[in-house]
Design a protein around this motif. Structure first.
Motif, short mmCIF file in Angstrom:
data_model
loop_
_atom_site.label_atom_id
_atom_site.label_comp_id
_atom_site.label_asym_id
_atom_site.label_seq_id
_atom_site.Cartn_x
_atom_site.Cartn_y
_atom_site.Cartn_z
N ASN A 93 0.85 -1.19 0.00
CA ASN A 93 0.00 0.00 0.00
C ASN A 93 0.88 1.23 0.00
OD1 ASN A 93 -2.51 1.42 0.14
ND2 ASN A 93 -2.12 1.78 2.31
N ILE A 95 0.59 5.68 -0.36
CA ILE A 95 -0.18 6.92 -0.57
C ILE A 95 0.77 7.98 -1.09
CG2 ILE A 95 -1.59 8.70 0.52
CD1 ILE A 95 -2.45 6.63 2.58
N THR A 98 0.13 14.73 -1.96
CA THR A 98 -0.84 15.45 -2.78
C THR A 98 -0.23 16.48 -3.72
OG1 THR A 98 -1.18 17.03 -0.97
CG2 THR A 98 -2.67 15.15 -1.08
N ASN A 116 -2.86 -1.39 -4.25
CA ASN A 116 -3.71 -0.20 -4.12
C ASN A 116 -2.86 1.06 -4.24
OD1 ASN A 116 -6.08 1.33 -3.54
ND2 ASN A 116 -5.38 1.53 -1.41
N THR A 118 -3.40 5.48 -5.18
CA THR A 118 -4.22 6.61 -5.63
C THR A 118 -3.31 7.67 -6.20
OG1 THR A 118 -5.92 6.19 -3.95
CG2 THR A 118 -5.87 8.38 -4.94
N ASP A 121 -4.75 14.34 -7.77
CA ASP A 121 -5.31 15.13 -8.86
C ASP A 121 -4.31 16.11 -9.46
OD1 ASP A 121 -7.77 13.90 -8.71
OD2 ASP A 121 -8.63 15.39 -7.35
N THR A 141 -7.03 4.55 -11.50
CA THR A 141 -7.72 5.71 -12.06
C THR A 141 -6.66 6.76 -12.39
OG1 THR A 141 -9.76 5.34 -10.83
CG2 THR A 141 -9.36 7.57 -11.62
N TYR A 324 -19.38 10.02 -4.72
CA TYR A 324 -18.40 10.83 -5.43
C TYR A 324 -18.77 12.31 -5.35
CZ TYR A 324 -16.38 6.67 -7.55
OH TYR A 324 -15.77 5.47 -7.77
#
Length: 359
Positions: A93, A95, A98, A116, A118, A121, A141, A324
């Motif tokens: 895992n 993260i 940002t 996993n 993410t 953005d 994604t 969402y």
């Protein structure tokens, strides 16, 4: 175990290179950078705490730390160098902070336990082989702010079943999903003009793909050995399809051209929308129309007086129920129109007046 003295501002290049018995490192808040190769091949390292003072992590800083299972990178980090976590084969895992703007080349190459991730953005670029051979990764994604995904970025992600591609990329580069053998369907976003060499090569469980009319070229071997491919949903006409430059040396795209081509189609038939759109019965929404328009857009119109001002539209994850976003309805217009991109098949639209925040 090593505890670095407070006051140290940088962990120098190769400082702990090849310290194969090192199991734990404590880094003080005075450190602002971990330089290249600092912990490379510390194969017994299982625990490390990265303080909020760290701003940069250098090239291959933790490459080959094969016992490292979990690491939290603080949001203070704005740059992570190439291959920084390559061959961390136990890492499951991760993260990403940002404020990073790119996923560097080979960053997770060989992280075979990573299941996993993410992508923030703020990322605009995913460099070559960033997730190469992440064989446990099940879904990805690529956010819409991403403008480019370089070659072989997800090659060898053999457990990948769900992939959403940014709507702002213009090319599927060489080998992007090469040997993603669990991938069964995928939608290429409108605006993509080229599908590169070996882009979906060896995706032998791929049964369907949606291709937009913006595509003008499909390179050699893009769909080589995609022998389960049966349906291609193409948003243009039959004449438009005939104009695509599809390279066919040695039948390398044989599986693509021999699939059933559904012209003027967006990968979802109207009869298949029942699982995608749901009306809550207590809300009394009766005058609802659903259609697919151009550019993979699902258009929903409904009678605003039926829904009434307190009603809301919720877009939720089809499997988990996670919300969402929420859109309030209005009563000052006779009919409301709502548009949503259905390329992610796990999105569900639900009408309801009293849904909790977690749907």
């Amino acid at each position: 175990s090593v505890e670095i003295f407070n006051g140290v501002t940088s962990i120098s290049s190769s400082m702990f290179y090849n310290c194969r018995n090192l199991q734990e490192v404590i880094i003080p808040n005075s450190v602002i950078s971990i330089e290249s190769f600092a912990f490379e091949n510390c194969s017994s390292l299982t625990s490390i705490t990265i303080p909020d003072s760290i701003e940069t992590i250098g090239v291959a800083a933790f490459e080959g730390c094969s016992s490292l299972t979990d690491i939290k990178i603080p949001d203070s980090v704005t740059e992570i160098g190439n291959a920084a976590f390559s061959d961390c084969s136990s890492l499951s895992n991760f993260i990403l902070p940002t404020d990073i703007t790119k996923v560097s080349a080979n960053l997770f190459n060989g992280c075979s336990s990573l299941d996993n991730i993410t992508i923030p953005d703020g990322v605009t670029e995913i460099e070559y082989q960033a997730f190469l051979d992440c064989s446990s990764l099940k879904s990805i994604t690529i956010p819409d702010n991403v403008l480019s995904v370089e070659s072989a970025a997800f090659r060898g992600c053999s457990s990948l079943t769900d992939a959403y591609i940014s709507s702002n990329i213009t090319s599927i580069d060489w080998g992007m999903f090469f040997d993603c053998s669990s991938l069964t369907s995928i939608s290429i976003p409108n605006g993509v003009t080229n599908i590169g060499n070996s882009a979906f090569r060896e995706c032998d469980n791929l049964t369907s793909i949606s291709i937009p009319a913006s595509v003008i070229s499909i390179e050699s071997s893009a769909f080589l050995n995609c022998d389960s491919l049966t349906d291609v949903y193409y948003s243009g006409s039959e004449d438009d399809w005939a104009k695509i430059d599809i390279e066919l040396p040695d039948n390398s795209n044989f599986d693509l051209v021999n699939a059933v081509i559904h012209y003027n189609s967006f990968g979802m038939e109207k009869d298949d929308l029942s699982h995608f759109v749901s009306m809550s019965p207590e809300n009394g929404a009766t005058d609802v129309e659903v259609e697919i328009t151009s550019d993979f857009i699902l258009k929903v119109t409904f009678d605003s007086e039926v829904v009434a001002g307190e009603g809301n539209i919720y877009i939720c994850d089809y499997d988990t129920g996670e919300v969402y976003r929420t859109i309030n309805t209005h009563t000052d217009i006779n009919r409301q129109g709502f548009y949503v991109n259905p390329e992610n098949s796990k999105e569900l639209i639900i009408w309801g007046s009293n849904w909790p925040s977690d749907c």
